[in-house]
Scaffold this motif. Structure first.
Motif, PDB file in Angstrom:
ATOM      1  N   LEU A  31      -7.894  -7.311   4.984  1.00  0.00           N
ATOM      2  CA  LEU A  31      -7.973  -7.381   3.533  1.00  0.00           C
ATOM      3  C   LEU A  31      -9.240  -6.716   2.999  1.00  0.00           C
ATOM      4  O   LEU A  31      -9.555  -6.851   1.816  1.00  0.00           O
ATOM      5  CB  LEU A  31      -7.935  -8.848   3.095  1.00  0.00           C
ATOM      6  N   ASP A  32      -9.954  -6.020   3.851  1.00  0.00           N
ATOM      7  CA  ASP A  32     -11.251  -5.438   3.520  1.00  0.00           C
ATOM      8  C   ASP A  32     -11.208  -4.540   2.287  1.00  0.00           C
ATOM      9  O   ASP A  32     -12.124  -4.547   1.466  1.00  0.00           O
ATOM     10  CB  ASP A  32     -11.788  -4.663   4.723  1.00  0.00           C
ATOM     11  N   SER A  33     -10.154  -3.785   2.107  1.00  0.00           N
ATOM     12  CA  SER A  33     -10.081  -2.851   0.977  1.00  0.00           C
ATOM     13  C   SER A  33      -9.965  -3.574  -0.368  1.00  0.00           C
ATOM     14  O   SER A  33     -10.262  -2.986  -1.410  1.00  0.00           O
ATOM     15  CB  SER A  33      -8.902  -1.899   1.150  1.00  0.00           C
ATOM     16  N   ASP A  34      -9.563  -4.834  -0.368  1.00  0.00           N
ATOM     17  CA  ASP A  34      -9.417  -5.607  -1.604  1.00  0.00           C
ATOM     18  C   ASP A  34     -10.636  -6.468  -1.913  1.00  0.00           C
ATOM     19  O   ASP A  34     -10.678  -7.109  -2.960  1.00  0.00           O
ATOM     20  CB  ASP A  34      -8.191  -6.522  -1.506  1.00  0.00           C
ATOM     21  N   ILE A  35     -11.621  -6.489  -1.020  1.00  0.00           N
ATOM     22  CA  ILE A  35     -12.783  -7.366  -1.177  1.00  0.00           C
ATOM     23  C   ILE A  35     -14.016  -6.538  -1.525  1.00  0.00           C
ATOM     24  O   ILE A  35     -14.328  -5.558  -0.848  1.00  0.00           O
ATOM     25  CB  ILE A  35     -13.035  -8.173   0.111  1.00  0.00           C
ATOM     26  N   ILE A  36     -14.716  -6.952  -2.583  1.00  0.00           N
ATOM     27  CA  ILE A  36     -15.939  -6.263  -2.987  1.00  0.00           C
ATOM     28  C   ILE A  36     -17.146  -6.870  -2.287  1.00  0.00           C
ATOM     29  O   ILE A  36     -17.950  -6.171  -1.686  1.00  0.00           O
ATOM     30  CB  ILE A  36     -16.127  -6.333  -4.511  1.00  0.00           C
ATOM     31  N   VAL A  92      -7.529 -16.132  -0.115  1.00  0.00           N
ATOM     32  CA  VAL A  92      -7.555 -14.705  -0.471  1.00  0.00           C
ATOM     33  C   VAL A  92      -6.171 -14.099  -0.292  1.00  0.00           C
ATOM     34  O   VAL A  92      -5.682 -13.375  -1.177  1.00  0.00           O
ATOM     35  CB  VAL A  92      -8.614 -13.944   0.369  1.00  0.00           C
ATOM     36  N   ARG A  93      -5.521 -14.386   0.809  1.00  0.00           N
ATOM     37  CA  ARG A  93      -4.180 -13.852   1.045  1.00  0.00           C
ATOM     38  C   ARG A  93      -3.206 -14.318  -0.025  1.00  0.00           C
ATOM     39  O   ARG A  93      -2.406 -13.535  -0.542  1.00  0.00           O
ATOM     40  CB  ARG A  93      -3.679 -14.242   2.428  1.00  0.00           C
ATOM     41  N   ARG A  94      -3.272 -15.597  -0.382  1.00  0.00           N
ATOM     42  CA  ARG A  94      -2.388 -16.157  -1.404  1.00  0.00           C
ATOM     43  C   ARG A  94      -2.644 -15.476  -2.756  1.00  0.00           C
ATOM     44  O   ARG A  94      -1.711 -15.085  -3.453  1.00  0.00           O
ATOM     45  CB  ARG A  94      -2.590 -17.666  -1.507  1.00  0.00           C
ATOM     46  N   ASN A  95      -3.905 -15.314  -3.113  1.00  0.00           N
ATOM     47  CA  ASN A  95      -4.253 -14.693  -4.381  1.00  0.00           C
ATOM     48  C   ASN A  95      -3.780 -13.247  -4.441  1.00  0.00           C
ATOM     49  O   ASN A  95      -3.214 -12.820  -5.454  1.00  0.00           O
ATOM     50  CB  ASN A  95      -5.767 -14.762  -4.597  1.00  0.00           C
ATOM     51  N   LEU A  96      -4.013 -12.490  -3.391  1.00  0.00           N
ATOM     52  CA  LEU A  96      -3.607 -11.091  -3.373  1.00  0.00           C
ATOM     53  C   LEU A  96      -2.089 -10.955  -3.390  1.00  0.00           C
ATOM     54  O   LEU A  96      -1.546 -10.063  -4.049  1.00  0.00           O
ATOM     55  CB  LEU A  96      -4.199 -10.379  -2.157  1.00  0.00           C
ATOM     56  N   ARG A  97      -1.398 -11.841  -2.689  1.00  0.00           N
ATOM     57  CA  ARG A  97       0.066 -11.812  -2.684  1.00  0.00           C
ATOM     58  C   ARG A  97       0.595 -12.056  -4.096  1.00  0.00           C
ATOM     59  O   ARG A  97       1.484 -11.355  -4.563  1.00  0.00           O
ATOM     60  CB  ARG A  97       0.609 -12.868  -1.718  1.00  0.00           C
ATOM     61  N   ARG A  98       0.018 -13.031  -4.783  1.00  0.00           N
ATOM     62  CA  ARG A  98       0.463 -13.339  -6.142  1.00  0.00           C
ATOM     63  C   ARG A  98       0.153 -12.193  -7.101  1.00  0.00           C
ATOM     64  O   ARG A  98       0.969 -11.856  -7.950  1.00  0.00           O
ATOM     65  CB  ARG A  98      -0.209 -14.612  -6.642  1.00  0.00           C
ATOM     66  N   SER A  99      -1.015 -11.608  -6.999  1.00  0.00           N
ATOM     67  CA  SER A  99      -1.374 -10.525  -7.919  1.00  0.00           C
ATOM     68  C   SER A  99      -0.515  -9.289  -7.665  1.00  0.00           C
ATOM     69  O   SER A  99      -0.168  -8.573  -8.600  1.00  0.00           O
ATOM     70  CB  SER A  99      -2.853 -10.181  -7.814  1.00  0.00           C
ATOM     71  N   ARG A 100      -0.148  -9.041  -6.435  1.00  0.00           N
ATOM     72  CA  ARG A 100       0.721  -7.895  -6.136  1.00  0.00           C
ATOM     73  C   ARG A 100       2.128  -8.130  -6.653  1.00  0.00           C
ATOM     74  O   ARG A 100       2.788  -7.211  -7.120  1.00  0.00           O
ATOM     75  CB  ARG A 100       0.729  -7.609  -4.645  1.00  0.00           C
ATOM     76  N   ASN A 107      10.207  -6.134  -7.595  1.00  0.00           N
ATOM     77  CA  ASN A 107      10.641  -6.932  -6.455  1.00  0.00           C
ATOM     78  C   ASN A 107      11.457  -8.147  -6.884  1.00  0.00           C
ATOM     79  O   ASN A 107      12.172  -8.722  -6.104  1.00  0.00           O
ATOM     80  CB  ASN A 107       9.440  -7.398  -5.643  1.00  0.00           C
ATOM     81  N   CYS A 108      11.329  -8.535  -8.146  1.00  0.00           N
ATOM     82  CA  CYS A 108      12.046  -9.705  -8.648  1.00  0.00           C
ATOM     83  C   CYS A 108      13.439  -9.303  -9.099  1.00  0.00           C
ATOM     84  O   CYS A 108      13.675  -8.199  -9.557  1.00  0.00           O
ATOM     85  CB  CYS A 108      11.296 -10.309  -9.855  1.00  0.00           C
TER      86      CYS A 108
END
Length: 112
Positions: A31-36, A92-100, A107-108
């Motif tokens: 997840l490095d590319s999504d973390i500042i 972090v995984r949950r947050n990124l999944r939801r934002s995507r 996808n819906c």
């Protein structure tokens, strides 16, 4: 991934710093590319009294301007860090999944 560590009420040695960085880099490498930035605050709550008094607060700043904070307490500092890293990875995984999912509504299934 920019990681900073801060110790309060005790002197953290380089072994603790290396351990924190290693655990976070292993857990969040994909997840490095999504973390500042990641800030880790470690604190000895009771001092020499003992007990469940080691606290690790991990704050992750994501590229989507979200900030995720997890706080864990344990009798051992390394245990608090390990548990905190696991919780942080999940959050972090949950947050990124939801934002995507929110960004990509194709996808819906709409209207079905």
């Amino acid at each position: 991934m920019n990681i900073t560590t801060t110790a309060q009420n005790f002197a953290a040695d380089s072994a603790v710093d290396i351990f924190v960085r290693h655990e976070l880099q292993n857990a969040l490498a994909r997840l490095d590319s999504d973390i500042i930035a990641i800030d880790v605050f470690m604190k000895d709550i009771n001092g020499p009294k003992g007990g469940v008094d080691k606290r690790a607060l991990i704050r992750v700043q994501l590229g989507n301007r979200q900030v995720i904070t997890t706080k864990t307490e344990h009798e051992n500092l390394f245990g608090a860090i390990k548990t905190g890293v696991k919780r942080t990875k999940r959050a972090v995984r949950r947050n990124l999944r939801r934002s995507r999912q929110f960004k990509n509504p194709t996808n819906c299934e709409a209207g079905h």
